[in-house]
Each structure stands twice: as structure tokens, then as C-alpha cells.
Design an enzyme around this catalytic site. Structure first.
Site, PDB file in Angstrom:
ATOM      1  N   PHE A  76       8.785   0.910  -2.431  1.00  0.00           N
ATOM      2  CA  PHE A  76       7.943   0.280  -3.445  1.00  0.00           C
ATOM      3  C   PHE A  76       7.543   1.335  -4.452  1.00  0.00           C
ATOM      4  O   PHE A  76       6.992   2.381  -4.097  1.00  0.00           O
ATOM      5  CB  PHE A  76       6.681  -0.359  -2.837  1.00  0.00           C
ATOM      6  CG  PHE A  76       5.881  -1.094  -3.880  1.00  0.00           C
ATOM      7  CD1 PHE A  76       6.268  -2.361  -4.302  1.00  0.00           C
ATOM      8  CD2 PHE A  76       4.783  -0.510  -4.487  1.00  0.00           C
ATOM      9  CE1 PHE A  76       5.565  -3.036  -5.305  1.00  0.00           C
ATOM     10  CE2 PHE A  76       4.071  -1.171  -5.487  1.00  0.00           C
ATOM     11  CZ  PHE A  76       4.466  -2.436  -5.889  1.00  0.00           C
TER      12      PHE A  76
ATOM     13  N   LYS B 259      -3.239   6.468  -7.136  1.00  0.00           N
ATOM     14  CA  LYS B 259      -4.176   5.971  -6.115  1.00  0.00           C
ATOM     15  C   LYS B 259      -5.401   6.856  -5.880  1.00  0.00           C
ATOM     16  O   LYS B 259      -6.422   6.685  -6.532  1.00  0.00           O
ATOM     17  CB  LYS B 259      -3.412   5.712  -4.821  1.00  0.00           C
ATOM     18  CG  LYS B 259      -2.492   4.477  -4.947  1.00  0.00           C
ATOM     19  CD  LYS B 259      -2.032   4.000  -3.603  1.00  0.00           C
ATOM     20  CE  LYS B 259      -1.130   2.791  -3.646  1.00  0.00           C
ATOM     21  NZ  LYS B 259      -1.834   1.525  -3.824  1.00  0.00           N
TER      22      LYS B 259
ATOM     23  N   ASP C 290       7.928  10.051  -4.620  1.00  0.00           N
ATOM     24  CA  ASP C 290       6.847   9.134  -4.972  1.00  0.00           C
ATOM     25  C   ASP C 290       5.741   9.344  -3.937  1.00  0.00           C
ATOM     26  O   ASP C 290       5.794   8.830  -2.826  1.00  0.00           O
ATOM     27  CB  ASP C 290       7.359   7.683  -4.952  1.00  0.00           C
ATOM     28  CG  ASP C 290       6.258   6.681  -5.294  1.00  0.00           C
ATOM     29  OD1 ASP C 290       5.068   7.054  -5.218  1.00  0.00           O
ATOM     30  OD2 ASP C 290       6.586   5.526  -5.609  1.00  0.00           O
TER      31      ASP C 290
HETATM   32  C1  LIG Z   1       4.494   4.417  -3.150  1.00  0.00           C
HETATM   33  C2  LIG Z   1       3.918   3.660  -4.306  1.00  0.00           C
HETATM   34  N1  LIG Z   1       4.400   3.869  -5.541  1.00  0.00           N
HETATM   35  C3  LIG Z   1       3.916   3.211  -6.605  1.00  0.00           C
HETATM   36  C4  LIG Z   1       2.917   2.281  -6.475  1.00  0.00           C
HETATM   37  C5  LIG Z   1       2.410   1.548  -7.671  1.00  0.00           C
HETATM   38  O1  LIG Z   1       1.152   2.022  -8.029  1.00  0.00           O
HETATM   39  P1  LIG Z   1       0.237   1.193  -9.052  1.00  0.00           P
HETATM   40  O2  LIG Z   1      -0.149  -0.084  -8.390  1.00  0.00           O
HETATM   41  O3  LIG Z   1      -0.927   2.121  -9.300  1.00  0.00           O
HETATM   42  O4  LIG Z   1       1.050   0.974 -10.285  1.00  0.00           O
HETATM   43  C6  LIG Z   1       2.393   2.008  -5.209  1.00  0.00           C
HETATM   44  C7  LIG Z   1       1.353   0.986  -5.019  1.00  0.00           C
HETATM   45  O5  LIG Z   1       1.135   0.454  -3.958  1.00  0.00           O
HETATM   46  C8  LIG Z   1       2.909   2.716  -4.089  1.00  0.00           C
HETATM   47  O6  LIG Z   1       2.452   2.503  -2.847  1.00  0.00           O
END
Ligand SMILES: Cc1ncc(COP(=O)(O)O)c(C=O)c1O
Length: 390
Positions: free
Chosen positions: A128, A242, A213
């Protein structure tokens, strides 16, 4: 009648009025244990005094000027993140998806700098990366992509945790790998300890960028400053968001070496990115994590919870796995269990279910020993009651 808020979330029927540490209170003054921290955001708990003080002071001094000018707090934050991570520079934005967009743009520019006209990035099943068009295209979940075709091109997908599958990719357009050190939304998937080092070696051999990520895993969640710190490697690109602002929106894309030279003047931008308010919050978060030894605490509490939950739920026929790293814990059941979230709410626990059948815990790092026991016992009871007689 159309509701004024677009129905993009199936929200639970509760709203919170205030919070303190691991606890939230609703309008009836019912107390809830927040075991999900606003989805891995409020690692310092709610209304942390140092963060509250810093953002209120900053709000009275200067909130925003734009990136047309130097921003002292942004420069300080970039230097601190580089020092902590070993990377060279940072671009600031407002969310995880935006941080990943920056990473993907770095990969594209890196490809073009090497005369690759259609650069491609290797991404993982079950990943994700966000909800913008490029990041949902990178995401390995068909539900996230459904209805948004045509997807952004230039992604090559392989199974997660399988370095041999990455090695087998034979595509001259590949320029980078984008991967989570532990998959969060994908069901708290912890790869074997040789996975990231193997990807690092492949990237070195083939001239690819290793892009991590760390939006969910970063800033202590796995019991180390960053997920990659459990290994003796450095990524070329790392994304954060986050927990960086403990609830004040801020994201960052850090880069190293050649990757750090790709986003030059005019190639990327964000109006709000790295404004004084967000950077002041983030600097306070980093300072608090360090001064209160919260990363070590996350590692210790995570290990304790994992061991205790395994013991308490041992032999339970419906629990197929209990896994995690630091305070990122998944309890997998043998069937979909989305309704467990409402049961948790009834019992005063905020939890989450991801990948259909994994109960996910992402508690704050500031838990006392008593609160940790309360969480352990409450979750063990919740799972046992839920699965009894099913
Ligand atoms: C690993 C990862 N990358 C990206 C995101 C996306 O982040 P945002 O909701 O701040 O755009 C998330 C959100 O859950 C995530 O867990």
C-alpha cells in the site's frame, strides 16, 4: 439527502471530543483505549504536552510563509532527519501518498538521466503506497485500483518477501524498487531478515534505486528509528509521513547519492510542504522520541506484547498467526473478521482489521506497564470471545 461529507469512509458511529496519552473520550465521556494511534500517527499519544506547547507557540509566531523563501525550521528538520537516517537531503510534503509521489518522480528522473525513456519501478503484491493515481497504481491491491483505470504505467509487480522474484525480473526499463520494510495495510507482513539486504545487493548490482516506503514503519514503529535500521543497509530513497508530526500533517521524501540530485528547481513543489508549523511539530516529535527513549520502549513493549499474546492465544483454533515487529502487531484469524472492530469499540478498544482477517494493533509508544497489560488482556479477551462458537 446527500451528506455533506463524501462517503469515502465506512465510519464507526463514534466521535471523540478529547484525548490524553493512549485514551480518547467521546461526547458521553466514555473512555476508549486507542490501540491504533490514528493509524500509526499519534505515536506519542494524544495531546502530548511537548507537541501541544510547540505547536501553540509556533502558531503564535509564524504558521506559513511558502517555499518561495528559506524556512529555518525546515532546514533544521531536514538536517536532523538526514543525521538520523544517513541520507543526504529531504523534500517535504503533507502526506504519505505525496511522499511516495516524490519518490516515484525521483525514479523517473533517475531513469531519464540514464537514457531510459520509459522507466519502470518494481512494486510488491499486497503493498500500500497511497491513493493518488500514481501511488494507487503502485499499490498491490486490486480493490484500491478498481474503477480508476487507466492506471499509471511503469510498474512491474512481484510477490512480497521474495528476493528471487525480484532478481528474476529481466526488464531493461527497471530503475528502482519501491518496498515497505514491513507491509502494514497488507496485513502486518514481516519479511525474513535477509530480504532487504538481498534487495540492496540487487540494486547495487543493477544500478537500481532502493526506495523504502517507511510511511508506516518509520520513526520507531518497528522498534528502530527506521525499518531499514534492523539491517546493515541504507536505502537510496525513503519516505516518511504518519508519525512525523504526531497528527500535524507532514510527509518527507529523503534521498541519497544520485537520487538526491534528481528534484532540482522547478521539478517538484508543494505549497504547504515543510511549513514552520509542521516542521516545529516534527522537530518536537523527534526530540521527544529521543529524550523519552521511546524507540527503545516501542521495541521492548512490542516484544512483550507479541510474546504475551502468543502465550495467551496459544492453541486457539481460529488464530492462525500472531506476528509483528515493534509496536506493529497483527493477529490473523482463519476467516474475515471486519466486524471485530465494532466489537472492540463496544468494549472500549480502538483496533483495526486489515487484509480482511488480520486484527492490527498500532498502539502509542508512551504506554505504561499497566496500560500494556490492560491492552494485552483486553485484546486476548476480545479475540477469544469473538471466535468462541464460530
Ligand atoms: C506504507 C504506507 N504508504 C503510504 C501510505 C499513504 O499515506 P497517506 O494516507 O498519508 O497518504 C500509507 C497509509 O496507510 C501507508 O501505510
Amino acid at each position: 439527502m446527500t451528506e455533506p461529507v463524501m462517503p469515502t469512509y465506512a465510519r464507526l458511529p463514534v466521535a471523540f471530543e478529547r484525548g490524553a496519552g493512549a485514551w480518547l473520550w467521546d461526547a458521553q465521556d466514555k473512555r476508549y483505549f486507542d490501540a491504533i494511534s490514528g493509524v500509526a500517527v499519534c505515536s506519542l499519544g494524544h495531546a502530548h504536552p511537548a507537541v501541544a506547547r510547540a505547536i501553540s507557540e509556533q502558531a503564535r509566531t509564524l504558521v506559513h510563509t511558502s517555499n518561495l523563501y528559506r524556512i529555518d525550521l525546515q532546514e533544521q528538520l531536514a538536517a536532523e532527519l538526514c543525521r538520523l537516517s544517513g541520507l543526504d537531503n529531504a523534500f517535504f510534503c503533507n502526506s504519505g501518498a505525496e511522499a511516495n509521489e516524490a519518490a516515484l518522480k525521483i525514479a523517473r528522473r533517475y531513469g531519464h538521466s540514464r537514457s531510459i525513456a520509459a522507466p519502470a519501478v518494481i512494486v510488491m503484491d499486497g503493498s500500500f503506497h497511497g491513493r493518488t493515481l500514481a501511488t494507487l497504481s503502485a499499490t498491490g491491491n486490486p480493490k484500491v485500483q478498481d474503477g480508476f483505470e487507466p492506471l499509471v504505467g511503469g510498474f512491474v509487480r512481484v510477490p512480497y518477501g521474495d528476493a528471487a522474484a525480484v532478481s528474476a525480473v529481466d526488464d531493461p526499463n527497471v530503475v528502482a524498487i519501491l518496498v515497505e520494510p514491513v507491509q502494514g495495510e497488507g496485513g502486518v507482513r514481516v519479511p525474513s531478515s535477509d530480504y532487504l539486504p538481498a534487495l540492496r545487493r540487487l540494486c547495487d548490482e543493477r544500478g537500481w534505486l532502493l526506495m523504502l516506503d517507511e510511511v508506516q514503519t518509520g520513526l520507531g514503529r518497528t522498534g528502530a528509528w527506521f525499518g531499514f535500521r534492523h539491517h546493515d543497509i541504507l536505502p537510496d530513497v525513503m519516505t516518511l509521513a504518519k508519525a512525523l508530526g504526531n497528527g500535524v500533517p507532514i510527509g518527507a521524501c529523503l534521498a541519497r547519492g544520485a537520487a538526491s540530485e534528481m528534484l532540482t528547481a522547478g521539478k517538484h513543489a508543494s505549497t504547504f510542504g515543510g511549513n514552520p508549523l509542521a516542521c516545529r511539530a516534527a522537530l518536537t516529535v523527534l526530540e521527544t522520541l529521543r529524550e523519552e527513549h521511546l524507540i527503545e520502549r516501542a521495541a521492548e513493549l512490542g516484544q512483550r506484547l507479541l510474546t504475551d499474546l502468543r502465550e495467551k492465544l496459544a492453541g486457539h483454533p481460529r488464530v492462525t498467526d500472531i506476528r509483528g515487529k515493534g509496536l506493529m502487531i497483527g493477529i490473523e484469524l482463519d476467516a474475515p473478521c471486519a466486524d471485530l472492530v465494532a466489537k472492540g469499540l463496544e468494549q472500549g478498544f480502538l483496533i483495526n482489521v486489515t487484509a480482511d482477517r488480520t486484527l492490527r494493533l498500532l498502539p502509542p509508544f508512551i504506554l505504561s506497564d499497566d496500560e500494556t497489560l490492560y491492552l494485552r488482556d483486553g485484546i486476548a479477551r476480545l479475540v477469544a470471545d469473538y471466535t468462541a462458537g464460530r
